[in-house]
Design an enzyme around this catalytic site. Structure first.
Site, PDB file in Angstrom:
ATOM      1  N   HIS A 241      11.265  60.301  43.815  1.00  0.00           N
ATOM      2  CA  HIS A 241      12.790  59.868  43.753  1.00  0.00           C
ATOM      3  C   HIS A 241      13.456  60.991  42.871  1.00  0.00           C
ATOM      4  O   HIS A 241      12.803  61.543  41.758  1.00  0.00           O
ATOM      5  CB  HIS A 241      12.943  58.572  43.114  1.00  0.00           C
ATOM      6  CG  HIS A 241      14.293  58.044  43.176  1.00  0.00           C
ATOM      7  ND1 HIS A 241      14.847  57.791  44.465  1.00  0.00           N
ATOM      8  CD2 HIS A 241      15.224  57.785  42.348  1.00  0.00           C
ATOM      9  CE1 HIS A 241      16.158  57.421  44.031  1.00  0.00           C
ATOM     10  NE2 HIS A 241      16.435  57.248  42.688  1.00  0.00           N
TER      11      HIS A 241
ATOM     12  N   HIS B 274      22.581  58.380  42.146  1.00  0.00           N
ATOM     13  CA  HIS B 274      21.615  58.434  43.020  1.00  0.00           C
ATOM     14  C   HIS B 274      21.710  57.669  44.078  1.00  0.00           C
ATOM     15  O   HIS B 274      22.130  56.576  44.011  1.00  0.00           O
ATOM     16  CB  HIS B 274      20.326  58.356  42.262  1.00  0.00           C
ATOM     17  CG  HIS B 274      20.061  57.055  41.744  1.00  0.00           C
ATOM     18  ND1 HIS B 274      18.632  56.332  41.874  1.00  0.00           N
ATOM     19  CD2 HIS B 274      20.618  56.131  41.088  1.00  0.00           C
ATOM     20  CE1 HIS B 274      18.888  55.133  41.243  1.00  0.00           C
ATOM     21  NE2 HIS B 274      19.967  55.066  40.696  1.00  0.00           N
TER      22      HIS B 274
ATOM     23  N   CYS C 191      17.418  59.800  49.001  1.00  0.00           N
ATOM     24  CA  CYS C 191      17.750  60.331  47.312  1.00  0.00           C
ATOM     25  C   CYS C 191      17.648  61.733  47.545  1.00  0.00           C
ATOM     26  O   CYS C 191      18.739  62.244  46.893  1.00  0.00           O
ATOM     27  CB  CYS C 191      16.778  59.752  46.403  1.00  0.00           C
ATOM     28  SG  CYS C 191      15.191  60.356  46.864  1.00  0.00           S
TER      29      CYS C 191
END
Length: 211
Positions: free
Chosen positions: A173, A185, A122
């Site tokens: 994240h 993402h 990510c």
């Protein structure tokens, strides 16, 4: 008698001369007066001529430039136009960044990966697209990326802003907002780089790094 006759003749001659000169003097006086009047009439038009009466700085009629209120309005209008142009340019930057990021949808997820062409996690994905899509240098981890830029609220989000997720206050994240309530993402090994709803998890922080 002869002397008396000469004396009378002399008196008559003198009287005649005086009488002769008087009309000459009275005749000459009007000529002088008329000449003076002509000279005065010739001087008056020059003294009263509007062409000769030019305005000066001291008489208060010279141009003093635009009114201050008009200048202030012009400056405000120029500033508003400049701000509108800057906002338009930023909108283009944001849209171009989103378009750049979306090309990697479907790409692989790889832990520690930094290149979405071959696989990225990510924060590696965000670091790559921000650098090559907008020229913005980002930190490597999601927790340190959250310290960059300016924190904003959900109703202030614009395409290109970053949304951080975590367990409690611990960030683990990061995703990019692309508009219309969606994010892009690098999600998991199973799903890879994909599009999700922005609130599929509860955000911990939202940041604008584009200004």
């Amino acid at each position: 008698m002869k002397k008396i006759g000469l004396y009378i003749a002399a008196m008559m001659i003198t009287a005649g001369a005086v009488m002769w000169q008087a009309p000459l003097l009275s005749y000459a006086e009007p000529v002088v007066t008329e000449t003076n009047e002509i000279e005065e009439d010739e001087e008056d038009p020059e003294e009263l001529s509007p062409v000769m009466e030019m305005p000066t700085e001291d008489d208060g009629t010279a141009d003093s430039g635009p009114d201050l209120a008009v200048q202030a309005q012009a400056e405000a209008r120029a500033q508003a136009e400049a701000e509108a142009e800057a906002a338009k340019n930023m909108l283009n930057v944001r849209q171009n960044l989103v378009t750049y990021a979306l090309q990697f949808v479907g790409g692989p997820y790889r832990t520690g990966g930094n290149d979405p062409h071959t696989g990225a996690d990510c924060s590696g994905f965000i670091k790559y697209v921000m650098q090559y899509g907008a020229g913005v240098t980002m930190n490597r981890s999601s927790s340190t990326q959250a310290s960059q830029g300016k924190a904003i609220s959900a109703n202030q989000m614009q395409p290109g802003d970053l949304i951080f997720y975590g367990n409690g206050s611990h960030i683990n994240h990061v995703a990019m907002y692309i508009g219309n309530g969606q994010i892009v993402h690098a999600s998991t090994h199973k799903t890879g780089i994909k599009i999700s709803n922005w609130n599929y998890r509860t955000p911990v922080k939202i940041v604008s790094v584009l200004g």
